[in-house]
Motif scaffolding. Structure first.
Motif, PDB file in Angstrom:
ATOM      1  N   ALA A 209       4.296  -5.182  -4.338  1.00  0.00           N
ATOM      2  CA  ALA A 209       5.632  -5.125  -5.165  1.00  0.00           C
ATOM      3  C   ALA A 209       6.601  -4.289  -4.490  1.00  0.00           C
ATOM      4  N   CYS A 210       6.168  -3.557  -3.241  1.00  0.00           N
ATOM      5  CA  CYS A 210       6.892  -2.775  -2.422  1.00  0.00           C
ATOM      6  C   CYS A 210       6.236  -2.749  -0.909  1.00  0.00           C
ATOM      7  N   ASP A 211       7.165  -2.058  -0.165  1.00  0.00           N
ATOM      8  CA  ASP A 211       6.617  -2.033   1.380  1.00  0.00           C
ATOM      9  C   ASP A 211       5.092  -1.154   1.175  1.00  0.00           C
ATOM     10  N   ILE A 212       4.220  -1.586   1.824  1.00  0.00           N
ATOM     11  CA  ILE A 212       3.039  -0.786   1.982  1.00  0.00           C
ATOM     12  C   ILE A 212       2.762  -0.731   3.529  1.00  0.00           C
ATOM     13  N   ALA A 213       2.514   0.531   3.863  1.00  0.00           N
ATOM     14  CA  ALA A 213       2.195   1.021   5.116  1.00  0.00           C
ATOM     15  C   ALA A 213       0.651   0.705   5.456  1.00  0.00           C
ATOM     16  N   PRO A 214       0.265   0.347   6.830  1.00  0.00           N
ATOM     17  CA  PRO A 214      -0.914   0.000   7.015  1.00  0.00           C
ATOM     18  C   PRO A 214      -1.772   1.190   7.005  1.00  0.00           C
ATOM     19  N   GLY A 215      -3.015   1.205   5.929  1.00  0.00           N
ATOM     20  CA  GLY A 215      -3.920   2.084   5.849  1.00  0.00           C
ATOM     21  C   GLY A 215      -3.724   2.672   4.457  1.00  0.00           C
TER      22      GLY A 215
END
Length: 225
Positions: A209-215
């Protein structure tokens, strides 16, 4: 297709055979014509979950113990889902590998005591699982696979109760449970959403639903749309 319709009908018959006649509604299942099914038209088969008749004494306990914010109807519906999950497991047992993966999903231990250290959600899941097991014992047909499963589950952390708890804690709309998707935790501000139907009526798709950073943990809302 007519073959998938036949398979679905056989599966439905196998589920219905797990219950005594008095535990199923007298209403006859609605079966669509093969042509209607193939084209996605016609009436849908009546879902067995709508036909489960809970024992009156247990239904009263289920509804009267509803916590604030939970309607008696939704509580009874959840118990019916647990009952159907147990019946499905008994009627069509999974392979050892799938059973292992199923029980790896989060669920409180059936032997957990309802003490003040348990949160309200855990207490409610344990109570409903216990009530669902009681219902099954009264509703199952004497020589059915469900009856046999219940006998093997007597006492301790039995398989039948585990199934009810796994269902309670991990099932999506329609009672579907997924190896990975069911592990997603709830958030009031989720970063992903679950979209039903990804080229298959039995599929659910997880979308950002939005940008999701690795981890970063991926979370969804358990409250629906």
């Amino acid at each position: 297709s007519s073959s998938s319709s036949s398979s679905s009908s056989s599966s439905d018959d196998a589920l219905r055979s797990q219950f005594s006649a008095s535990s199923l509604s007298a209403a006859a299942p609605v079966v669509a014509a093969a042509e209607g099914n193939a084209k996605g038209k016609g009436e849908k088969p009546r879902r067995i979950i709508n036909d489960l008749v809970l024992p009156p004494n247990l239904l009263e306990r289920i509804c009267s113990s509803a916590p604030p914010g939970q309607s008696p109807d939704s509580r009874a519906s959840k118990v019916r889902g647990m009952i159907l999950a147990m019946a499905s497991f008994a009627a069509d047992p999974p392979s050892d590998e799938i059973e292992k993966r199923l029980f790896e999903l989060y669920h409180p231990a059936a032997t957990t005591t309802n003490e003040k250290g348990d949160d309200a959600t855990t207490k409610d899941a344990l109570e409903l699982a216990s009530l669902a097991s009681e219902c099954c014992r009264e509703m199952s047909a004497p020589e059915s696979a469900l009856s046999s499963l219940l006998r093997k589950s007597d006492g301790g952390d039995g398989v039948a109760t585990k199934i009810a708890l796994v269902y309670s804690c991990n099932a999506f709309e329609g009672g579907r449970i997924y190896r990975r998707l069911s592990r997603a935790n709830h958030s009031c501000d989720p970063n992903a959403v679950v979209v039903e139907g990804g080229g298959s009526s039995d599929a659910s798709v997880l979308k950002a639903a939005c940008d999701i950073a690795p981890g970063d943990e991926i979370s969804i809302s358990y409250l629906g749309r």
